[in-house]
Design a protein around this motif. Sequence first.
Motif, PDB file in Angstrom:
ATOM      1  N   GLN A 130       0.834  -1.194   0.000  1.00 24.29           N
ATOM      2  CA  GLN A 130       0.000   0.000   0.000  1.00 24.29           C
ATOM      3  C   GLN A 130       0.876   1.254   0.000  1.00 24.29           C
ATOM      4  OE1 GLN A 130      -3.454  -0.217  -0.132  1.00 24.29           O
ATOM      5  NE2 GLN A 130      -3.040  -2.416  -0.359  1.00 24.29           N
ATOM      6  N   LEU A 131       0.284   2.361  -0.448  1.00 20.40           N
ATOM      7  CA  LEU A 131       0.986   3.642  -0.450  1.00 20.40           C
ATOM      8  C   LEU A 131       1.433   3.986   0.974  1.00 20.40           C
ATOM      9  CD1 LEU A 131       1.530   5.482  -2.884  1.00 20.40           C
ATOM     10  CD2 LEU A 131      -0.365   6.920  -2.131  1.00 20.40           C
ATOM     11  N   ASN A 132       2.681   4.457   1.088  1.00 21.21           N
ATOM     12  CA  ASN A 132       3.290   4.857   2.368  1.00 21.21           C
ATOM     13  C   ASN A 132       3.671   3.685   3.278  1.00 21.21           C
ATOM     14  OD1 ASN A 132       3.085   7.628   1.708  1.00 21.21           O
ATOM     15  ND2 ASN A 132       0.956   7.655   2.443  1.00 21.21           N
ATOM     16  N   ASP A 133       3.577   2.445   2.789  1.00 18.24           N
ATOM     17  CA  ASP A 133       4.089   1.303   3.559  1.00 18.24           C
ATOM     18  C   ASP A 133       5.591   1.462   3.764  1.00 18.24           C
ATOM     19  OD1 ASP A 133       1.716   0.048   3.933  1.00 18.24           O
ATOM     20  OD2 ASP A 133       2.054  -1.585   2.496  1.00 18.24           O
ATOM     21  N   ILE A 134       6.096   1.026   4.915  1.00 15.59           N
ATOM     22  CA  ILE A 134       7.530   1.060   5.205  1.00 15.59           C
ATOM     23  C   ILE A 134       8.109  -0.315   4.872  1.00 15.59           C
ATOM     24  CG2 ILE A 134       9.310   1.530   6.919  1.00 15.59           C
ATOM     25  CD1 ILE A 134       7.454   3.911   6.260  1.00 15.59           C
ATOM     26  N   LEU A 135       9.090  -0.344   3.953  1.00 20.55           N
ATOM     27  CA  LEU A 135       9.659  -1.605   3.475  1.00 20.55           C
ATOM     28  C   LEU A 135      11.152  -1.654   3.775  1.00 20.55           C
ATOM     29  CD1 LEU A 135       7.946  -1.610  -0.048  1.00 20.55           C
ATOM     30  CD2 LEU A 135       7.084  -2.676   2.041  1.00 20.55           C
ATOM     31  N   ILE A 136      11.647  -2.844   4.126  1.00 19.42           N
ATOM     32  CA  ILE A 136      13.070  -3.046   4.423  1.00 19.42           C
ATOM     33  C   ILE A 136      13.697  -3.864   3.289  1.00 19.42           C
ATOM     34  CG2 ILE A 136      14.711  -4.120   6.009  1.00 19.42           C
ATOM     35  CD1 ILE A 136      12.669  -3.538   8.252  1.00 19.42           C
ATOM     36  N   ILE A 137      14.828  -3.370   2.754  1.00 10.77           N
ATOM     37  CA  ILE A 137      15.482  -4.042   1.623  1.00 10.77           C
ATOM     38  C   ILE A 137      16.976  -4.155   1.924  1.00 10.77           C
ATOM     39  CG2 ILE A 137      15.720  -4.070  -0.893  1.00 10.77           C
ATOM     40  CD1 ILE A 137      13.548  -1.665  -0.695  1.00 10.77           C
ATOM     41  N   ASN A 138      17.533  -5.359   1.710  1.00 10.46           N
ATOM     42  CA  ASN A 138      18.939  -5.618   2.024  1.00 10.46           C
ATOM     43  C   ASN A 138      19.748  -5.948   0.771  1.00 10.46           C
ATOM     44  OD1 ASN A 138      18.417  -5.396   4.861  1.00 10.46           O
ATOM     45  ND2 ASN A 138      17.484  -7.435   4.771  1.00 10.46           N
ATOM     46  N   THR A 139      21.060  -6.107   0.943  1.00  7.32           N
ATOM     47  CA  THR A 139      21.963  -6.425  -0.163  1.00  7.32           C
ATOM     48  C   THR A 139      21.470  -7.652  -0.933  1.00  7.32           C
ATOM     49  OG1 THR A 139      23.865  -5.548   1.046  1.00  7.32           O
ATOM     50  CG2 THR A 139      24.330  -7.040  -0.782  1.00  7.32           C
ATOM     51  N   GLY A 140      21.427  -7.537  -2.251  1.00  8.28           N
ATOM     52  CA  GLY A 140      20.993  -8.644  -3.110  1.00  8.28           C
ATOM     53  C   GLY A 140      19.506  -8.689  -3.355  1.00  8.28           C
ATOM     54  N   ASP A 141      18.722  -7.897  -2.601  1.00  3.16           N
ATOM     55  CA  ASP A 141      17.261  -7.892  -2.770  1.00  3.16           C
ATOM     56  C   ASP A 141      16.853  -7.030  -3.961  1.00  3.16           C
ATOM     57  OD1 ASP A 141      17.032  -9.459  -0.562  1.00  3.16           O
ATOM     58  OD2 ASP A 141      16.351  -7.858   0.789  1.00  3.16           O
ATOM     59  N   LYS A 142      15.726  -7.394  -4.534  1.00  6.04           N
ATOM     60  CA  LYS A 142      15.117  -6.584  -5.591  1.00  6.04           C
ATOM     61  C   LYS A 142      14.161  -5.603  -4.924  1.00  6.04           C
ATOM     62  CE  LYS A 142      14.156  -8.803  -9.383  1.00  6.04           C
ATOM     63  NZ  LYS A 142      13.459  -9.729 -10.305  1.00  6.04           N
ATOM     64  N   ILE A 143      14.238  -4.354  -5.301  1.00  2.00           N
ATOM     65  CA  ILE A 143      13.357  -3.335  -4.705  1.00  2.00           C
ATOM     66  C   ILE A 143      11.932  -3.587  -5.198  1.00  2.00           C
ATOM     67  CG2 ILE A 143      12.862  -0.868  -4.559  1.00  2.00           C
ATOM     68  CD1 ILE A 143      15.902  -0.398  -4.912  1.00  2.00           C
ATOM     69  N   PRO A 144      10.967  -3.790  -4.274  1.00  2.00           N
ATOM     70  CA  PRO A 144       9.627  -4.229  -4.689  1.00  2.00           C
ATOM     71  C   PRO A 144       8.759  -3.161  -5.364  1.00  2.00           C
ATOM     72  CG  PRO A 144       9.743  -4.009  -2.300  1.00  2.00           C
ATOM     73  CD  PRO A 144      11.128  -3.775  -2.812  1.00  2.00           C
ATOM     74  N   THR A 145       8.993  -1.883  -5.050  1.00  2.00           N
ATOM     75  CA  THR A 145       8.175  -0.818  -5.652  1.00  2.00           C
ATOM     76  C   THR A 145       8.938   0.499  -5.575  1.00  2.00           C
ATOM     77  OG1 THR A 145       5.939   0.128  -5.699  1.00  2.00           O
ATOM     78  CG2 THR A 145       6.977  -0.127  -3.534  1.00  2.00           C
ATOM     79  N   ASP A 146       8.457   1.492  -6.293  1.00  2.00           N
ATOM     80  CA  ASP A 146       9.098   2.811  -6.239  1.00  2.00           C
ATOM     81  C   ASP A 146       8.909   3.404  -4.830  1.00  2.00           C
ATOM     82  OD1 ASP A 146       9.329   2.241  -8.876  1.00  2.00           O
ATOM     83  OD2 ASP A 146       8.313   4.021  -9.627  1.00  2.00           O
ATOM     84  N   GLY A 147       9.966   4.067  -4.345  1.00  2.00           N
ATOM     85  CA  GLY A 147       9.851   4.634  -3.004  1.00  2.00           C
ATOM     86  C   GLY A 147      10.921   5.661  -2.706  1.00  2.00           C
ATOM     87  N   ILE A 148      10.910   6.158  -1.490  1.00  2.00           N
ATOM     88  CA  ILE A 148      11.882   7.158  -1.014  1.00  2.00           C
ATOM     89  C   ILE A 148      12.610   6.573   0.197  1.00  2.00           C
ATOM     90  CG2 ILE A 148      12.157   9.477  -0.046  1.00  2.00           C
ATOM     91  CD1 ILE A 148       9.547  10.237  -1.577  1.00  2.00           C
ATOM     92  N   ILE A 149      13.935   6.717   0.221  1.00  2.00           N
ATOM     93  CA  ILE A 149      14.734   6.159   1.309  1.00  2.00           C
ATOM     94  C   ILE A 149      14.530   6.963   2.591  1.00  2.00           C
ATOM     95  CG2 ILE A 149      17.076   5.625   2.104  1.00  2.00           C
ATOM     96  CD1 ILE A 149      17.901   5.217  -0.785  1.00  2.00           C
ATOM     97  N   LEU A 150      14.167   6.240   3.669  1.00  2.00           N
ATOM     98  CA  LEU A 150      13.977   6.866   4.985  1.00  2.00           C
ATOM     99  C   LEU A 150      15.228   6.749   5.845  1.00  2.00           C
ATOM    100  CD1 LEU A 150      10.380   5.583   5.879  1.00  2.00           C
ATOM    101  CD2 LEU A 150      11.014   7.799   4.912  1.00  2.00           C
ATOM    102  N   SER A 151      15.935   5.621   5.695  1.00  2.00           N
ATOM    103  CA  SER A 151      17.175   5.426   6.449  1.00  2.00           C
ATOM    104  C   SER A 151      18.092   4.465   5.711  1.00  2.00           C
ATOM    105  CB  SER A 151      16.873   4.886   7.854  1.00  2.00           C
ATOM    106  OG  SER A 151      16.334   3.579   7.782  1.00  2.00           O
ATOM    107  N   GLY A 152      19.412   4.585   5.981  1.00  2.00           N
ATOM    108  CA  GLY A 152      20.404   3.721   5.356  1.00  2.00           C
ATOM    109  C   GLY A 152      20.935   4.296   4.056  1.00  2.00           C
ATOM    110  N   ASP A 153      21.942   3.629   3.507  1.00  2.00           N
ATOM    111  CA  ASP A 153      22.464   3.990   2.189  1.00  2.00           C
ATOM    112  C   ASP A 153      22.848   2.711   1.464  1.00  2.00           C
ATOM    113  OD1 ASP A 153      24.995   3.202   3.198  1.00  2.00           O
ATOM    114  OD2 ASP A 153      25.324   5.210   3.992  1.00  2.00           O
ATOM    115  N   CYS A 154      22.982   2.810   0.139  1.00  2.00           N
ATOM    116  CA  CYS A 154      23.226   1.598  -0.645  1.00  2.00           C
ATOM    117  C   CYS A 154      23.728   1.945  -2.044  1.00  2.00           C
ATOM    118  CB  CYS A 154      21.934   0.781  -0.757  1.00  2.00           C
ATOM    119  SG  CYS A 154      20.624   1.642  -1.662  1.00  2.00           S
ATOM    120  N   LEU A 155      24.156   0.908  -2.747  1.00  2.00           N
ATOM    121  CA  LEU A 155      24.482   0.998  -4.171  1.00  2.00           C
ATOM    122  C   LEU A 155      23.434   0.188  -4.918  1.00  2.00           C
ATOM    123  CD1 LEU A 155      28.337   0.444  -4.058  1.00  2.00           C
ATOM    124  CD2 LEU A 155      27.181   2.567  -4.654  1.00  2.00           C
TER     125      LEU A 155
END
Length: 509
Positions: A43-68
């Motif tokens: 749903q819109l505004n859901d908070i999602l956690i994504i780690n190294t090797g994961d595929k990003i499930p939907t378009d979003g804005i980063i709230l915390s962390g950094d990545c390549l």
Amino acid sequence: NVLEHKSVQKTTTAIGDLSAIQEVIAKKETPGKIEEIPFDEIQLNDILIINTGDKIPTDGIILSGDCLIDESMITGESMPVSKKVGDEVIGGTIITDGSIKIKASKIGDDTLLSQIIDLVKNAQNNKPNIQKLGDRVSAVFVPVVISISILTFFIGHYAFEIAVQDAFLRSIAVLVISCPCAMGLATPTAVMVGIGRAAKNGILIKGGDTLEKMATIKNIVFDKTGTLTTGKFEVSEFNIIEGDESEIKNIIYNIEQHSSHPIAKSLCTAFKAYNSSLELTDIKEEKGKSISAKINGDSYEIGSAKITNTEETHDLYVLKNNKLIATLNISDTLKSNTKEVLTQIKQKGYNITLLSGDKKLKCETIARSLAIDTVYSEQLPKDKIHKIQQIDAEFPTAMVGDGINDAPALAKATIGISLGNATQVAIQTADVVLLNNENLDQLPKALSVGKHTLLTIKQNLFWAFAYNLVAIPIAISGLLNPMWGALFMAFSDVIVIGNSIRLGYKKIF
């Protein structure tokens, strides 16, 4: 008909492959726990956690962390992109390093990947079907022959007072001798041999229409990453400002061994010959900026332009105690024989364009090395479609690409050409697939097969016409009865089939 049906099905398959990219399991953060949910339940505004090797499930804005993030499948940019808090991420792209928490900003049909699916659908639906040359000829020839047959009867009987039976036999002889069997065989026999000749050379062509359209191509548009280049990085330029070259390369090798960045791996491969063990302390890596360490009391830092104030533009800078001692430029390696292949294509009269989602500087550098005059860089999938429409409006255009971001343009172009190691979406959308992944040597061969197949079709139609121009007057004059007409008609079929078989053996490349 079976082949034609299979060719039509490729649109549905390509869209299915694109949709499959979205079908990932997302890790949703809820008060006190993390639950796994399918893509379509986000749903819109859901908070999602994504780690190294994961595929990003939907378009979003980063709230915390950094990545390549490897965004090459969407944007065409060859190097992984650094993302931090506040940056936008694209659904379907893959995190190569790091962990982030995002807020879903777009879901369902609003995501960029869903928009690409719509672009592919629209491009395929709006792509005009060409009318085969043989069909166009037959559309005129058959009514004309029937008219001549009818006129032969009426004029023979009423104007020249020829007996009804004789006039009727002459009329039938005209129909028999001009039976368009040879014309019916002119296209399919040539196409069958042309597709077979291409397949023997590692070129898969989807349908006879494709061969005929290939012969009309005047413009060829190339994607960059994975098409003209290998997608692997190399050090293209290494400048020493202060210090010993071997020593600095050894320092770079030892420091970059502590990074998982793709460029770090390329540097370690490039400078492996200069490796000798060094004792490193205080190793720190700031994603998207630099990696630093201390060696024998000296501080070394390797990173992007963010670590220096120099006006020069390079990909990487090496600092010793905050003083610039070396610069490096990293480039995507060109595939073998790429320049020779493009020169060969140019000499044959084709116009060449580079159309890429990569950065302007990198595209212009590649274009200069390959003598490509027209360059469009930093193009998103929707931008690529618009450019293809503009170029295709001038002359029939072939698009050569391998990524998901190329799929809409491949579908929109007169001919879409993909590579054997391309994404399944690109392969399914393309009309032609070159199985050799190492270089583009098969491209000139594919174009030659298309041109010579159309030439063979025209020759076949010429022989069929020439035969009828001679035989029809003889039938009208009564010198040829229907039985002999049937025999001579079969002889014209043999000539057409023989000429088509010749396409499989004559030297065309």
